[in-house]
Enzyme design. Sequence first.
Site, mmCIF file in Angstrom:
data_model
loop_
_atom_site.group_PDB
_atom_site.id
_atom_site.type_symbol
_atom_site.label_atom_id
_atom_site.label_comp_id
_atom_site.label_asym_id
_atom_site.label_seq_id
_atom_site.Cartn_x
_atom_site.Cartn_y
_atom_site.Cartn_z
ATOM 1 N N TYR A 15 52.624 -75.939 13.736
ATOM 2 C CA TYR A 15 53.796 -76.154 14.590
ATOM 3 C C TYR A 15 54.637 -74.896 14.800
ATOM 4 C CZ TYR A 15 52.868 -81.082 13.575
ATOM 5 O OH TYR A 15 52.273 -82.306 13.452
ATOM 6 N N HIS A 20 58.664 -77.558 20.320
ATOM 7 C CA HIS A 20 59.473 -78.501 19.538
ATOM 8 C C HIS A 20 60.142 -77.802 18.349
ATOM 9 C CE1 HIS A 20 60.634 -82.607 19.607
ATOM 10 N NE2 HIS A 20 59.843 -83.069 18.675
ATOM 11 N N TYR A 64 60.149 -83.419 8.670
ATOM 12 C CA TYR A 64 59.598 -83.588 10.009
ATOM 13 C C TYR A 64 60.688 -84.107 10.932
ATOM 14 C CZ TYR A 64 55.009 -82.438 8.263
ATOM 15 O OH TYR A 64 53.962 -81.780 7.697
ATOM 16 N N ASN A 66 61.278 -86.566 12.975
ATOM 17 C CA ASN A 66 61.754 -87.946 13.065
ATOM 18 C C ASN A 66 62.659 -88.375 11.914
ATOM 19 O OD1 ASN A 66 60.168 -87.892 15.308
ATOM 20 N ND2 ASN A 66 58.720 -89.426 14.599
ATOM 21 N N ASN A 112 63.811 -87.476 19.171
ATOM 22 C CA ASN A 112 63.719 -88.206 17.904
ATOM 23 C C ASN A 112 64.493 -87.549 16.766
ATOM 24 O OD1 ASN A 112 62.144 -90.211 19.041
ATOM 25 N ND2 ASN A 112 60.232 -89.192 18.526
#
Length: 186
Positions: A15, A20, A64, A66, A112
Amino acid sequence: MKFLIVGLGNIGPEYSLTRHNAGFMVLDRMAAQHGFTFSMTRLAYTAKWQHKGKQLFFVKPTTYMNLSGKAVLYYMKQENIPIENLLVITDDKDLPFDKLRLKPKGSAGGHNGLRSIDESLGTQEYARLRVGIGNNFSRGKQVDFVLGQFPEDELIQLPAYLDRAGDAALTFCTMGIQAAMNNYNQ
């Protein structure tokens, strides 16, 4: 006076340069420029830095995206930081790449990470710096887009863009939200 600056993203090398992770990238760029380092602590990578008489506490949640709210709530309580001194830095697909938008409050807008923070804090009354990543994706491909890497032309512009976002965060801490909005919202 203490401030909590939270950069949102996902942990793991897969990532690291994805859209993001814009929040993580802003904080990493600030650390490289100003010489502070992150350490793994409970629920996050954290760093502290003194700037113009202000104590800045930086958080990159390891929960993470969320579940980002868990780390935000924990460090707000742990460091005794009032909500008006919280700034969350996040990606925003509704803004073009290279555009910043600082707001004193707002909705999660389908993000999120912000939704998790809203739920954990029980409010949307906290500042957020949205880092535009654009929305050049076809219907049904949003996840692939936000979890995708920046294209080469954007990678070239990325360092200056991240610097501007870091400067906006510092202005928020030293001069207040209104001055930061006046200087960095486009």
